[in-house]
Scaffold this motif. Structure first.
Motif, mmCIF file in Angstrom:
data_model
loop_
_atom_site.group_PDB
_atom_site.id
_atom_site.type_symbol
_atom_site.label_atom_id
_atom_site.label_comp_id
_atom_site.label_asym_id
_atom_site.label_seq_id
_atom_site.Cartn_x
_atom_site.Cartn_y
_atom_site.Cartn_z
ATOM 1 N N ARG A 4 7.155 -28.287 11.388
ATOM 2 C CA ARG A 4 6.506 -27.969 10.129
ATOM 3 C C ARG A 4 7.389 -28.419 8.986
ATOM 4 O O ARG A 4 8.598 -28.295 9.055
ATOM 5 C CB ARG A 4 6.288 -26.462 9.997
ATOM 6 C CG ARG A 4 5.124 -25.969 10.791
ATOM 7 C CD ARG A 4 4.856 -24.533 10.491
ATOM 8 N NE ARG A 4 6.011 -23.756 10.884
ATOM 9 C CZ ARG A 4 6.261 -22.538 10.469
ATOM 10 N NH1 ARG A 4 5.449 -21.945 9.643
ATOM 11 N NH2 ARG A 4 7.328 -21.880 10.863
ATOM 12 N N ASP A 88 7.862 -22.869 15.730
ATOM 13 C CA ASP A 88 6.502 -23.331 15.954
ATOM 14 C C ASP A 88 6.372 -23.970 17.337
ATOM 15 O O ASP A 88 5.647 -24.936 17.503
ATOM 16 C CB ASP A 88 6.110 -24.321 14.853
ATOM 17 C CG ASP A 88 4.614 -24.550 14.794
ATOM 18 O OD1 ASP A 88 3.859 -23.720 15.313
ATOM 19 O OD2 ASP A 88 4.217 -25.577 14.223
ATOM 20 N N CYS A 89 7.113 -23.459 18.304
ATOM 21 C CA CYS A 89 7.055 -24.020 19.647
ATOM 22 C C CYS A 89 7.285 -22.916 20.670
ATOM 23 O O CYS A 89 7.846 -21.871 20.360
ATOM 24 C CB CYS A 89 8.068 -25.137 19.843
ATOM 25 S SG CYS A 89 9.767 -24.565 19.723
#
Length: 91
Positions: A4, A88-89
């Motif tokens: 991001r 974000d993983c």
């Protein structure tokens, strides 16, 4: 893995123009850290909290300090901003 994009400082003014970062203005200081209160695992988080607080007070609060850390923090106090970033993983 997806990344991001995080903008530390917005260079546009509210009316769409560009901010004047010319001489005479304070520094824009960004601190990246794994820990920041209340998510502290050792002494580093406490150190970063004290460091950023003192940086924000330098020269009468002339400088802007932003902290990016893991967690869900969202704090703004005058010229000091703390933003938590969630990964974000999934591993």
């Amino acid at each position: 893995m997806k990344y991001r994009q995080v903008f530390l400082f917005d260079a546009e003014t509210e009316d769409g123009g560009l901010r004047d970062w010319g001489k005479g203005l304070g520094m824009r200081i960004a601190i990246l850290t794994n820990e920041y209160p209340p998510h502290v695992y050792g002494g580093a988080g406490v150190h970063v909290e004290y460091l950023t607080r003192e940086l924000a007070l330098l020269e009468g609060g002339r400088h802007t300090v932003q902290v990016l850390c893991f967690g869900e923090q969202s704090v703004t106090q005058d010229n000091l901003t703390v933003r938590g970033v969630l990964p974000d993983c999934h591993i």
